[in-house]
Design a protein around this motif. Structure first.
Motif, PDB file in Angstrom:
ATOM      1  N   VAL A 197       0.848  -1.206   0.000  1.00 51.72           N
ATOM      2  CA  VAL A 197       0.000   0.000   0.000  1.00 51.72           C
ATOM      3  C   VAL A 197       0.878   1.249   0.000  1.00 51.72           C
ATOM      4  CG1 VAL A 197      -1.603   1.359   1.409  1.00 51.72           C
ATOM      5  CG2 VAL A 197      -2.045  -1.069   1.036  1.00 51.72           C
ATOM      6  N   LEU A 198       1.871   1.265   0.867  1.00 46.45           N
ATOM      7  CA  LEU A 198       2.734   2.439   0.978  1.00 46.45           C
ATOM      8  C   LEU A 198       3.606   2.637  -0.259  1.00 46.45           C
ATOM      9  CD1 LEU A 198       3.784   2.106   4.720  1.00 46.45           C
ATOM     10  CD2 LEU A 198       2.108   3.690   3.741  1.00 46.45           C
ATOM     11  N   GLU A 199       4.074   1.548  -0.836  1.00 44.80           N
ATOM     12  CA  GLU A 199       4.952   1.644  -2.010  1.00 44.80           C
ATOM     13  C   GLU A 199       4.191   2.003  -3.277  1.00 44.80           C
ATOM     14  OE1 GLU A 199       8.431  -1.548  -0.757  1.00 44.80           O
ATOM     15  OE2 GLU A 199       6.834  -2.197  -2.102  1.00 44.80           O
ATOM     16  N   ASN A 200       2.906   1.654  -3.337  1.00 43.17           N
ATOM     17  CA  ASN A 200       2.160   1.812  -4.589  1.00 43.17           C
ATOM     18  C   ASN A 200       1.041   2.833  -4.512  1.00 43.17           C
ATOM     19  OD1 ASN A 200       3.511  -0.239  -6.232  1.00 43.17           O
ATOM     20  ND2 ASN A 200       2.765  -1.620  -4.641  1.00 43.17           N
ATOM     21  N   ASP A 201       1.076   3.676  -3.495  1.00 42.15           N
ATOM     22  CA  ASP A 201       0.096   4.757  -3.393  1.00 42.15           C
ATOM     23  C   ASP A 201      -1.344   4.239  -3.456  1.00 42.15           C
ATOM     24  OD1 ASP A 201       0.248   7.390  -2.782  1.00 42.15           O
ATOM     25  OD2 ASP A 201       0.235   8.112  -4.848  1.00 42.15           O
ATOM     26  N   MET A 202      -1.598   3.130  -2.783  1.00 38.11           N
ATOM     27  CA  MET A 202      -2.942   2.560  -2.726  1.00 38.11           C
ATOM     28  C   MET A 202      -3.731   3.275  -1.623  1.00 38.11           C
ATOM     29  SD  MET A 202      -1.798  -1.421  -3.214  1.00 38.11           S
ATOM     30  CE  MET A 202      -3.388  -2.127  -2.923  1.00 38.11           C
ATOM     31  N   PRO A 203      -5.051   3.046  -1.562  1.00 41.39           N
ATOM     32  CA  PRO A 203      -5.861   3.729  -0.543  1.00 41.39           C
ATOM     33  C   PRO A 203      -5.393   3.432   0.882  1.00 41.39           C
ATOM     34  CG  PRO A 203      -7.263   2.603  -2.138  1.00 41.39           C
ATOM     35  CD  PRO A 203      -5.845   2.193  -2.422  1.00 41.39           C
ATOM     36  N   VAL A 204      -5.365   4.469   1.703  1.00 38.28           N
ATOM     37  CA  VAL A 204      -4.947   4.352   3.099  1.00 38.28           C
ATOM     38  C   VAL A 204      -5.846   3.364   3.840  1.00 38.28           C
ATOM     39  CG1 VAL A 204      -4.730   5.645   5.262  1.00 38.28           C
ATOM     40  CG2 VAL A 204      -3.963   6.663   3.119  1.00 38.28           C
ATOM     41  N   GLU A 205      -7.111   3.264   3.449  1.00 37.63           N
ATOM     42  CA  GLU A 205      -8.040   2.352   4.119  1.00 37.63           C
ATOM     43  C   GLU A 205      -7.528   0.912   4.100  1.00 37.63           C
ATOM     44  OE1 GLU A 205      -9.107   4.536   1.654  1.00 37.63           O
ATOM     45  OE2 GLU A 205      -9.841   6.007   3.100  1.00 37.63           O
ATOM     46  N   LYS A 206      -6.866   0.530   3.005  1.00 42.00           N
ATOM     47  CA  LYS A 206      -6.307  -0.832   2.923  1.00 42.00           C
ATOM     48  C   LYS A 206      -5.256  -1.047   4.004  1.00 42.00           C
ATOM     49  CE  LYS A 206      -8.177  -2.708  -0.792  1.00 42.00           C
ATOM     50  NZ  LYS A 206      -8.995  -3.893  -0.720  1.00 42.00           N
ATOM     51  N   ALA A 207      -4.417  -0.056   4.215  1.00 45.74           N
ATOM     52  CA  ALA A 207      -3.386  -0.165   5.255  1.00 45.74           C
ATOM     53  C   ALA A 207      -4.028  -0.212   6.637  1.00 45.74           C
ATOM     54  CB  ALA A 207      -2.407   1.008   5.157  1.00 45.74           C
ATOM     55  N   LEU A 208      -5.049   0.606   6.860  1.00 42.80           N
ATOM     56  CA  LEU A 208      -5.722   0.611   8.163  1.00 42.80           C
ATOM     57  C   LEU A 208      -6.408  -0.727   8.440  1.00 42.80           C
ATOM     58  CD1 LEU A 208      -7.216   4.216   8.129  1.00 42.80           C
ATOM     59  CD2 LEU A 208      -5.262   3.375   9.455  1.00 42.80           C
ATOM     60  N   GLU A 209      -7.021  -1.324   7.427  1.00 43.37           N
ATOM     61  CA  GLU A 209      -7.639  -2.646   7.582  1.00 43.37           C
ATOM     62  C   GLU A 209      -6.580  -3.685   7.933  1.00 43.37           C
ATOM     63  OE1 GLU A 209      -9.782  -3.539   3.985  1.00 43.37           O
ATOM     64  OE2 GLU A 209     -11.065  -1.776   4.199  1.00 43.37           O
ATOM     65  N   ALA A 210      -5.440  -3.617   7.254  1.00 42.39           N
ATOM     66  CA  ALA A 210      -4.355  -4.564   7.532  1.00 42.39           C
ATOM     67  C   ALA A 210      -3.819  -4.377   8.946  1.00 42.39           C
ATOM     68  CB  ALA A 210      -3.239  -4.400   6.502  1.00 42.39           C
ATOM     69  N   LEU A 211      -3.710  -3.128   9.397  1.00 39.63           N
ATOM     70  CA  LEU A 211      -3.251  -2.885  10.764  1.00 39.63           C
ATOM     71  C   LEU A 211      -4.234  -3.446  11.786  1.00 39.63           C
ATOM     72  CD1 LEU A 211      -1.839   0.715  10.375  1.00 39.63           C
ATOM     73  CD2 LEU A 211      -0.541  -1.342  10.978  1.00 39.63           C
ATOM     74  N   ASP A 212      -5.526  -3.299  11.533  1.00 46.62           N
ATOM     75  CA  ASP A 212      -6.527  -3.886  12.434  1.00 46.62           C
ATOM     76  C   ASP A 212      -6.360  -5.402  12.507  1.00 46.62           C
ATOM     77  OD1 ASP A 212      -7.704  -1.482  13.160  1.00 46.62           O
ATOM     78  OD2 ASP A 212      -9.261  -1.593  11.611  1.00 46.62           O
ATOM     79  N   LYS A 213      -6.116  -6.032  11.359  1.00 44.47           N
ATOM     80  CA  LYS A 213      -5.920  -7.485  11.335  1.00 44.47           C
ATOM     81  C   LYS A 213      -4.658  -7.877  12.087  1.00 44.47           C
ATOM     82  CE  LYS A 213      -8.480  -8.174   7.076  1.00 44.47           C
ATOM     83  NZ  LYS A 213      -8.400  -8.536   5.653  1.00 44.47           N
ATOM     84  N   ILE A 214      -3.612  -7.076  11.969  1.00 46.96           N
ATOM     85  CA  ILE A 214      -2.378  -7.351  12.697  1.00 46.96           C
ATOM     86  C   ILE A 214      -2.637  -7.306  14.197  1.00 46.96           C
ATOM     87  CG2 ILE A 214      -0.118  -6.365  13.289  1.00 46.96           C
ATOM     88  CD1 ILE A 214       0.197  -5.707  10.288  1.00 46.96           C
ATOM     89  N   ILE A 215      -3.362  -6.295  14.651  1.00 49.01           N
ATOM     90  CA  ILE A 215      -3.665  -6.162  16.082  1.00 49.01           C
ATOM     91  C   ILE A 215      -4.461  -7.363  16.581  1.00 49.01           C
ATOM     92  CG2 ILE A 215      -4.974  -4.795  17.764  1.00 49.01           C
ATOM     93  CD1 ILE A 215      -4.165  -2.310  15.983  1.00 49.01           C
ATOM     94  N   VAL A 216      -5.484  -7.763  15.837  1.00 52.55           N
ATOM     95  CA  VAL A 216      -6.308  -8.916  16.218  1.00 52.55           C
ATOM     96  C   VAL A 216      -5.465 -10.182  16.278  1.00 52.55           C
ATOM     97  CG1 VAL A 216      -8.156 -10.435  15.382  1.00 52.55           C
ATOM     98  CG2 VAL A 216      -8.504  -7.959  15.427  1.00 52.55           C
ATOM     99  N   ASN A 217      -4.587 -10.364  15.291  1.00 48.52           N
ATOM    100  CA  ASN A 217      -3.777 -11.573  15.249  1.00 48.52           C
ATOM    101  C   ASN A 217      -2.662 -11.575  16.290  1.00 48.52           C
ATOM    102  OD1 ASN A 217      -4.695 -13.525  13.107  1.00 48.52           O
ATOM    103  ND2 ASN A 217      -4.842 -11.569  12.043  1.00 48.52           N
ATOM    104  N   CYS A 218      -2.179 -10.408  16.683  1.00 50.85           N
ATOM    105  CA  CYS A 218      -1.229 -10.352  17.801  1.00 50.85           C
ATOM    106  C   CYS A 218      -1.897 -10.865  19.071  1.00 50.85           C
ATOM    107  CB  CYS A 218      -0.714  -8.932  18.008  1.00 50.85           C
ATOM    108  SG  CYS A 218       0.510  -8.405  16.803  1.00 50.85           S
TER     109      CYS A 218
END
Length: 69
Positions: free
Chosen positions: A34-55
């Motif tokens: 997402v960060l390298e390809n200028d994709m929507p920030v929402e995708k990164a936020l969703e991934a961060l939520d998943k990381i938190i849940v999986n931690c």
């Protein structure tokens, strides 16, 4: 009395702890894309939520391993 989770063999408990680590890794890679390809920030936020849940899931699994001894 031990719960069904605690009655699992150690290798199954380790497998259960490893699964969320794999999901954390995959979501971290997604954030990188997402960060390298200028994709929507929402995708990164969703991934961060998943990381938190999986931690938390990994922490819970490790606690079961600790409690099973």
């Amino acid at each position: 009395m031990a719960s069904p989770q605690q009655a699992k063999p150690l290798n199954e408990l380790v497998h259960d702890a490893r699964a969320p680590l794999n999901r954390i890794s995959m979501n971290a890679e997604l954030i990188k894309l997402v960060l390298e390809n200028d994709m929507p920030v929402e995708k990164a936020l969703e991934a961060l939520d998943k990381i938190i849940v999986n931690c938390q899931a990994c922490s819970d699994s490790l606690q079961l391993i600790s409690d099973s001894k």
